[in-house]
Design a protein around this motif. Structure first.
Motif, PDB file in Angstrom:
ATOM      1  N   GLU A 142      23.760  16.221  16.364  1.00  0.00           N
ATOM      2  CA  GLU A 142      23.297  17.420  15.648  1.00  0.00           C
ATOM      3  C   GLU A 142      24.486  18.295  15.264  1.00  0.00           C
ATOM      4  OE1 GLU A 142      20.448  19.436  18.092  1.00  0.00           O
ATOM      5  OE2 GLU A 142      18.986  17.804  17.950  1.00  0.00           O
ATOM      6  N   THR A 143      25.441  18.450  16.192  1.00  0.00           N
ATOM      7  CA  THR A 143      26.630  19.263  15.919  1.00  0.00           C
ATOM      8  C   THR A 143      27.453  18.645  14.797  1.00  0.00           C
ATOM      9  OG1 THR A 143      26.689  19.974  18.232  1.00  0.00           O
ATOM     10  CG2 THR A 143      28.713  20.249  16.958  1.00  0.00           C
ATOM     11  N   ALA A 144      27.613  17.314  14.831  1.00  0.00           N
ATOM     12  CA  ALA A 144      28.371  16.624  13.778  1.00  0.00           C
ATOM     13  C   ALA A 144      27.678  16.779  12.431  1.00  0.00           C
ATOM     14  CB  ALA A 144      28.532  15.144  14.124  1.00  0.00           C
ATOM     15  N   ILE A 145      26.363  16.647  12.402  1.00  0.00           N
ATOM     16  CA  ILE A 145      25.604  16.804  11.153  1.00  0.00           C
ATOM     17  C   ILE A 145      25.757  18.225  10.626  1.00  0.00           C
ATOM     18  CG2 ILE A 145      23.248  16.922  10.222  1.00  0.00           C
ATOM     19  CD1 ILE A 145      22.606  14.490  12.047  1.00  0.00           C
ATOM     20  N   LEU A 146      25.663  19.209  11.511  1.00  0.00           N
ATOM     21  CA  LEU A 146      25.816  20.612  11.112  1.00  0.00           C
ATOM     22  C   LEU A 146      27.205  20.863  10.543  1.00  0.00           C
ATOM     23  CD1 LEU A 146      24.437  23.385  11.054  1.00  0.00           C
ATOM     24  CD2 LEU A 146      25.360  23.787  13.332  1.00  0.00           C
ATOM     25  N   LYS A 147      28.228  20.296  11.210  1.00  0.00           N
ATOM     26  CA  LYS A 147      29.610  20.459  10.732  1.00  0.00           C
ATOM     27  C   LYS A 147      29.779  19.822   9.355  1.00  0.00           C
ATOM     28  CE  LYS A 147      34.384  19.700  12.176  1.00  0.00           C
ATOM     29  NZ  LYS A 147      35.265  19.105  13.183  1.00  0.00           N
ATOM     30  N   ASN A 148      29.256  18.601   9.190  1.00  0.00           N
ATOM     31  CA  ASN A 148      29.326  17.925   7.886  1.00  0.00           C
ATOM     32  C   ASN A 148      28.582  18.710   6.816  1.00  0.00           C
ATOM     33  OD1 ASN A 148      30.873  15.859   8.888  1.00  0.00           O
ATOM     34  ND2 ASN A 148      29.141  14.496   9.257  1.00  0.00           N
ATOM     35  N   SER A 149      27.451  19.280   7.188  1.00  0.00           N
ATOM     36  CA  SER A 149      26.667  20.080   6.244  1.00  0.00           C
ATOM     37  C   SER A 149      27.451  21.309   5.790  1.00  0.00           C
ATOM     38  CB  SER A 149      25.359  20.507   6.905  1.00  0.00           C
ATOM     39  OG  SER A 149      24.609  21.324   6.053  1.00  0.00           O
ATOM     40  N   GLN A 150      28.168  21.941   6.724  1.00  0.00           N
ATOM     41  CA  GLN A 150      28.983  23.109   6.372  1.00  0.00           C
ATOM     42  C   GLN A 150      30.122  22.707   5.433  1.00  0.00           C
ATOM     43  OE1 GLN A 150      29.990  24.432  10.325  1.00  0.00           O
ATOM     44  NE2 GLN A 150      28.272  25.872  10.407  1.00  0.00           N
ATOM     45  N   ILE A 151      30.756  21.563   5.718  1.00  0.00           N
ATOM     46  CA  ILE A 151      31.838  21.069   4.851  1.00  0.00           C
ATOM     47  C   ILE A 151      31.297  20.793   3.453  1.00  0.00           C
ATOM     48  CG2 ILE A 151      33.389  19.101   4.448  1.00  0.00           C
ATOM     49  CD1 ILE A 151      33.733  18.976   7.542  1.00  0.00           C
ATOM     50  N   ILE A 152      30.136  20.137   3.370  1.00  0.00           N
ATOM     51  CA  ILE A 152      29.529  19.825   2.065  1.00  0.00           C
ATOM     52  C   ILE A 152      29.186  21.102   1.325  1.00  0.00           C
ATOM     53  CG2 ILE A 152      27.446  18.863   0.986  1.00  0.00           C
ATOM     54  CD1 ILE A 152      27.587  16.654   3.200  1.00  0.00           C
ATOM     55  N   ASN A 153      28.637  22.105   2.031  1.00  0.00           N
ATOM     56  CA  ASN A 153      28.304  23.388   1.387  1.00  0.00           C
ATOM     57  C   ASN A 153      29.557  24.071   0.846  1.00  0.00           C
ATOM     58  OD1 ASN A 153      25.550  23.197   1.756  1.00  0.00           O
ATOM     59  ND2 ASN A 153      25.573  24.293   3.707  1.00  0.00           N
ATOM     60  N   GLU A 154      30.644  24.028   1.628  1.00  0.00           N
ATOM     61  CA  GLU A 154      31.902  24.624   1.165  1.00  0.00           C
ATOM     62  C   GLU A 154      32.429  23.900  -0.074  1.00  0.00           C
ATOM     63  OE1 GLU A 154      34.655  24.630   4.435  1.00  0.00           O
ATOM     64  OE2 GLU A 154      33.360  25.926   5.649  1.00  0.00           O
ATOM     65  N   GLN A 155      32.363  22.554  -0.050  1.00  0.00           N
ATOM     66  CA  GLN A 155      32.830  21.782  -1.209  1.00  0.00           C
ATOM     67  C   GLN A 155      31.953  22.043  -2.425  1.00  0.00           C
ATOM     68  OE1 GLN A 155      32.901  17.806   0.395  1.00  0.00           O
ATOM     69  NE2 GLN A 155      35.009  18.004   1.130  1.00  0.00           N
ATOM     70  N   ASN A 156      30.654  22.140  -2.238  1.00  0.00           N
ATOM     71  CA  ASN A 156      29.755  22.453  -3.357  1.00  0.00           C
ATOM     72  C   ASN A 156      30.061  23.826  -3.938  1.00  0.00           C
ATOM     73  OD1 ASN A 156      28.390  20.037  -3.285  1.00  0.00           O
ATOM     74  ND2 ASN A 156      26.670  20.809  -2.085  1.00  0.00           N
ATOM     75  N   SER A 157      30.371  24.777  -3.060  1.00  0.00           N
ATOM     76  CA  SER A 157      30.715  26.119  -3.514  1.00  0.00           C
ATOM     77  C   SER A 157      31.997  26.094  -4.350  1.00  0.00           C
ATOM     78  CB  SER A 157      30.879  27.047  -2.309  1.00  0.00           C
ATOM     79  OG  SER A 157      31.223  28.335  -2.716  1.00  0.00           O
ATOM     80  N   ARG A 158      32.997  25.316  -3.893  1.00  0.00           N
ATOM     81  CA  ARG A 158      34.244  25.191  -4.658  1.00  0.00           C
ATOM     82  C   ARG A 158      33.999  24.524  -6.003  1.00  0.00           C
ATOM     83  NH1 ARG A 158      37.331  22.571  -0.096  1.00  0.00           N
ATOM     84  NH2 ARG A 158      37.305  24.196   1.459  1.00  0.00           N
ATOM     85  N   LEU A 159      33.174  23.470  -5.998  1.00  0.00           N
ATOM     86  CA  LEU A 159      32.856  22.780  -7.257  1.00  0.00           C
ATOM     87  C   LEU A 159      32.136  23.712  -8.228  1.00  0.00           C
ATOM     88  CD1 LEU A 159      31.699  19.263  -6.020  1.00  0.00           C
ATOM     89  CD2 LEU A 159      33.668  19.743  -7.466  1.00  0.00           C
TER      90      LEU A 159
END
Length: 198
Positions: A142-159
């Motif tokens: 769950e922690t790994a999924i949450l961390k990956n989700s945060q990374i994806i959200n940050e990358q989407n925001s940059r895009l």
């Protein structure tokens, strides 16, 4: 005097078989079992419950307080709240996930589930029984999924920011092209049209 004890012996045999089945199920399961006497505070923990925390039968954990001492300080308040809500019959069963200290000093996530199974003549609970389940790997996932989700959200925001910048830059260039094309359409002088093209 001779008495027929066939039924009594049959019950003894059935009880023994039932106990053997329960013992086998308990040993085969990865879940631990606990049984708490609320009047005395004494508690039974199956070998599986102890094994989850790297303990053995030689480690004396015979009261609920000794077990509770291993709960991570940040999780203790929620655990006690969930436990007391069930004792007060505010919930149908007790369930709580918390970090607990193992014998080696590391923490594992343990899911405790249980239910009041005996009450006194006044309806007050006297006995609870339940299970312990090691959910450490689930929590780590769950922690790994949450961390990956945060990374994806940050990358989407940059895009998205990049898309806005590109869109702005393109719209200013296309605005310039449109203005020049409008001038060409309205201009009658061929030299001015060539100058605009250049």
């Amino acid at each position: 005097r001779i008495s027929d004890i066939t039924e009594e012996k049959q019950r003894d045999i059935e009880l023994k078989i039932s106990e053997e089945r329960f013992q086998f199920a308990m040993e085969a399961s990865s879940n631990g079992i606990w049984d708490l006497d609320l009047r005395t505070g004494n508690v039974f923990f199956s070998p599986q419950s102890l094994r989850i925390l790297e303990l053995t039968q030689d480690d004396v954990i015979d009261t609920n307080e000794k077990w509770d001492e291993r709960i991570h300080p940040d999780d203790l308040e929620k655990y006690l709240k969930d436990f007391n809500m069930h004792i007060k019959s505010e919930t149908n069963y007790f369930e709580n996930a918390k970090r607990m200290k193992t014998k080696s000093g590391n923490y594992k996530w343990i899911l405790s589930s249980g239910k009041i199974i005996e009450r006194d003549e006044n309806g007050l609970p006297t006995r609870l029984t339940g299970t312990h389940t090691d959910i450490t790997s689930q929590k780590e996932n769950e922690t790994a999924i949450l961390k990956n989700s945060q990374i994806i959200n940050e990358q989407n925001s940059r895009l998205l920011n990049f898309a806005h910048i590109v869109s702005h830059n393109l719209s200013s260039h296309t605005g310039n092209f449109k203005m020049l094309l409008d001038l060409i359409e309205t201009e009658n002088d061929s030299e001015t049209v060539l100058e605009i093209f250049e």
